[in-house]
Write a protein that holds these residues in place. Structure first.
Motif, PDB file in Angstrom:
ATOM      1  N   GLN A   1     -14.870  65.778  10.012  1.00 35.13           N
ATOM      2  CA  GLN A   1     -14.667  64.677  10.944  1.00 35.13           C
ATOM      3  C   GLN A   1     -13.225  64.629  11.442  1.00 35.13           C
ATOM      4  O   GLN A   1     -12.964  64.440  12.631  1.00 35.13           O
TER       5      GLN A   1
ATOM      6  N   THR B   1     -22.591  63.849  11.419  1.00 37.19           N
ATOM      7  CA  THR B   1     -21.778  64.097  10.228  1.00 37.19           C
ATOM      8  C   THR B   1     -21.191  62.794   9.694  1.00 37.19           C
ATOM      9  O   THR B   1     -20.977  62.649   8.487  1.00 37.19           O
ATOM     10  N   ALA B   2     -20.945  61.840  10.579  1.00 36.72           N
ATOM     11  CA  ALA B   2     -20.457  60.533  10.125  1.00 36.72           C
ATOM     12  C   ALA B   2     -21.469  59.855   9.203  1.00 36.72           C
ATOM     13  O   ALA B   2     -21.092  59.200   8.225  1.00 36.72           O
TER      14      ALA B   2
ATOM     15  N   HIS C   1     -20.313  65.119  15.569  1.00 40.30           N
ATOM     16  CA  HIS C   1     -19.421  64.104  15.002  1.00 40.30           C
ATOM     17  C   HIS C   1     -20.228  62.882  14.559  1.00 40.30           C
ATOM     18  O   HIS C   1     -19.962  62.306  13.494  1.00 40.30           O
ATOM     19  N   TYR C   2     -21.208  62.504  15.357  1.00 39.47           N
ATOM     20  CA  TYR C   2     -22.011  61.321  15.046  1.00 39.47           C
ATOM     21  C   TYR C   2     -22.855  61.525  13.786  1.00 39.47           C
ATOM     22  O   TYR C   2     -22.825  60.697  12.860  1.00 39.47           O
TER      23      TYR C   2
ATOM     24  N   GLY D   1     -12.341  65.610  15.225  1.00 37.27           N
ATOM     25  CA  GLY D   1     -11.786  64.472  15.960  1.00 37.27           C
ATOM     26  C   GLY D   1     -10.473  64.819  16.620  1.00 37.27           C
ATOM     27  O   GLY D   1     -10.224  64.478  17.784  1.00 37.27           O
TER      28      GLY D   1
END
Length: 385
Positions: A128, A154-155, A151-152, A132
């Motif tokens: 992340q 894995t969050a 990214h979404y 990012g």
């Protein structure tokens, strides 16, 4: 071939970890760093989900058009805390990494699950932070995947493994925070010095980047990829008209904006749009990468165009760009934004006709929206049922 000294060649992972010990490390130090890191992560996860929900709203989600700077604040916090996490995460991993070399790696099935969740936690955190930073810099070539989706999701992996980790370690953290402080090492850095160094790193990173959002600090933000004062007409751009492949269509003398609704369809030239009642509003452009800049926009209120084709304030509005082959070619204005008098089909910015890179001949500008949804080079406006 390089040969290690005799004693080192016989070290197993557990003995190797003891070569990198420090008297600063303790459950109390790790717990205090964890609390600070946890607070930053909570802000980052919440604001990150908020940004995703604005761009891909679930059925239950509502996002207002006012205050106009709300998204500017939430996304600024997301990027600022994401960057501040870097030194906090480094310090936290330093405080515990000798434990990663313990042998055997797990004692039983329960311990194996805990270790697996820890692996997922560390891997997701590093992923992340790294992706990012690459996204903020608009450097996508190292990523062979679509950043937003990766990214979404894995969050969520990160959040789940973090909850497991907190559940396992909470009794240890509570005991460590309640215990009296250990004596400071007689030489070298103290715990207070370590926290001061981490705090200084967080402050330096923040000051060096937050000027992308806080314009008074723009001159100090030497690490910010975008200076909000620099760009055509005093505004940065992420994508030029040439890169979007719209220059020819946008400058075509035969350009007509199509406005469709339940009462019919209008096809308006740029001169006809300029002849309609104009409204001026001061609104920010806020990009998901963390930069934002305020400008004075002039154009036709979207609600006036909606009314002209038989719509009303309860309608959503779909806006389509001249740009082809873009995931963000189309954006939808929900009723609060479509009906807001500050939502404009902008023809001018800061008193001048729009620069081609800012969306000429006309672009959408709406309060409290991500820049990626402020559609440039508008071709069609459709009032939805």
């Amino acid at each position: 071939m390089v040969h290690l000294p005799g004693p080192l060649t016989r070290l197993d992972p557990a003995r190797l970890s003891r070569l990198f010990t420090s008297r600063l490390r303790s459950p109390q130090l790790t717990s205090r760093l964890g609390v600070l890191l946890g607070a930053a992560v909570a802000v980052c996860l919440l604001t990150g989900y908020l940004s995703h929900a604005i761009q891909h709203p679930p059925a239950w989600f509502y996002w207002p058009s006012r205050p106009v700077n709300l998204y500017r604040v939430t996304q600024g916090l997301h990027v600022a805390t994401g960057l501040a996490i870097v030194p906090l995460l480094a310090a936290k991993l330093w405080s515990v990494y000798p434990k990663l070399f313990r042998w055997p790696p797990f004692r039983d099935a329960v311990h194996a699950i805990e270790r697996l969740s820890l692996f997922l936690l560390v891997a997701a955190a590093l992923f992340q932070v790294t992706t990012g930073i690459l996204n903020i810099a608009l450097w996508y070539s190292p990523m062979s995947f679509f950043f937003t989706t990766a990214h979404y999701w894995t969050a969520w992996i990160f959040a789940g493994s973090l909850l497991i980790h907190i559940g396992v370690k909470l009794p240890i953290v509570r005991r460590a925070l309640a215990a009296p402080a250990r004596p400071a090492p007689p030489t070298g850095m103290t715990r207070r010095g370590l926290f001061a160094a981490v705090g200084a790193a967080v402050a330096a990173i923040t000051v060096a980047t937050v000027g992308q959002t806080l314009r008074p600090l723009a001159g100090l933000s030497v690490l910010g990829p975008r200076d909000p004062r620099i760009g055509p007409q005093g505004l940065p751009v992420n994508q030029t008209a040439a890169a979007a492949g719209v220059a020819a269509a946008a400058t075509d003398p035969g350009y007509r904006l199509e406005v469709a609704g339940p009462g019919g369809t209008l096809r308006l030239s740029l001169a006809e749009l300029a002849a309609l009642a104009q409204h001026t509003a001061q609104l920010p452009i806020t990009c998901v990468e963390g930069w934002s800049a305020t400008a004075t926009w002039t154009g036709v209120p979207i609600r006036d165009l909606v009314t002209a084709v038989g719509g009303h304030d309860g309608h959503s509005v779909r806006v389509t760009s001249l740009q082809q082959n873009s995931l963000y070619r189309v954006s939808t204005l929900p009723p609060p934004h479509a009906a807001d008098p500050l939502t404009l089909l902008a023809l001018r910015v800061n008193g001048e006709p729009l620069d081609l890179d800012h969306g000429y001949p006309c672009r959408l500008i709406a309060p409290n929206r991500p820049g990626v949804l402020q559609t440039k080079w508008v071709a069609r406006i459709e009032v939805l049922p």
